[in-house]
Motif scaffolding. Sequence first.
Motif, short mmCIF file in Angstrom:
data_model
loop_
_atom_site.label_atom_id
_atom_site.label_comp_id
_atom_site.label_asym_id
_atom_site.label_seq_id
_atom_site.Cartn_x
_atom_site.Cartn_y
_atom_site.Cartn_z
N GLN A 107 -10.84 -14.12 -2.90
CA GLN A 107 -10.05 -13.57 -1.80
C GLN A 107 -8.59 -13.56 -2.22
N LEU A 108 -7.94 -12.43 -1.97
CA LEU A 108 -6.53 -12.27 -2.30
C LEU A 108 -5.75 -12.07 -1.01
N VAL A 109 -4.67 -12.79 -0.87
CA VAL A 109 -3.84 -12.68 0.33
C VAL A 109 -2.43 -12.28 -0.09
N ASP A 110 -2.04 -11.08 0.33
CA ASP A 110 -0.70 -10.56 0.03
C ASP A 110 0.27 -11.01 1.10
N SER A 111 1.52 -11.25 0.70
CA SER A 111 2.55 -11.57 1.68
C SER A 111 3.92 -11.24 1.10
N GLY A 112 4.94 -11.28 1.96
CA GLY A 112 6.30 -11.11 1.50
C GLY A 112 6.93 -9.77 1.80
N GLY A 113 6.16 -8.86 2.37
CA GLY A 113 6.73 -7.56 2.71
C GLY A 113 7.70 -7.66 3.87
N GLY A 114 8.37 -6.55 4.14
CA GLY A 114 9.32 -6.53 5.24
C GLY A 114 10.18 -5.30 5.21
N LEU A 115 11.22 -5.32 6.04
CA LEU A 115 12.18 -4.23 6.15
C LEU A 115 13.46 -4.64 5.43
N VAL A 116 13.93 -3.80 4.54
CA VAL A 116 15.14 -4.12 3.77
C VAL A 116 15.95 -2.84 3.58
N GLN A 117 17.24 -2.99 3.47
CA GLN A 117 18.09 -1.83 3.21
C GLN A 117 18.03 -1.44 1.73
N ALA A 118 18.31 -0.19 1.47
CA ALA A 118 18.35 0.28 0.09
C ALA A 118 19.32 -0.58 -0.72
N GLY A 119 18.89 -0.91 -1.93
CA GLY A 119 19.68 -1.79 -2.78
C GLY A 119 19.31 -3.26 -2.64
N GLY A 120 18.52 -3.58 -1.64
CA GLY A 120 18.13 -4.96 -1.39
C GLY A 120 16.95 -5.39 -2.25
N SER A 121 16.49 -6.62 -1.98
CA SER A 121 15.40 -7.21 -2.77
C SER A 121 14.35 -7.83 -1.86
#
Length: 127
Positions: free
Chosen positions: A3-17
């Motif tokens: 089982q693989l669990v992805d995380s860490g996504g979100g909303l960011v402005q251009a140029g961000g990380s």
Amino acid sequence: QVQLVDSGGGLVQAGGSLRLSCASSGRAFSTYVMGWFRQAPGKEREFVASISWTGTYTNYTASVKGRFTISRDNAKNTQYLQMNSLEPEDTAIYYCAAAARPWSSGDYRRFAFYNYWGQGTQVTVSS
């Protein structure tokens, strides 16, 4: 069963990380080629990056080279995707993938190379 669990996504402005993580429940994580794919609305799922068992080899799609870095920590059964200088074109659902096969056994840029998939994490880059 892995089982693989992805995380860490979100909303960011251009140029961000952002840094994505993919945690695996499998015991044999260190023998999996790991990869990241993404799928933007209305588009096919596309290859982003992949990494060999020990991290010796990596490969990136051209559009993310120099901006994204794939890595793995086999002791933690986790892989990562560090995404810098994000662009609106990077907006997509990002999927973690694992392949129970050697790096050189096929084309790791292809969807069919991988046996297991995460549920995906949304990355949205605003302009």
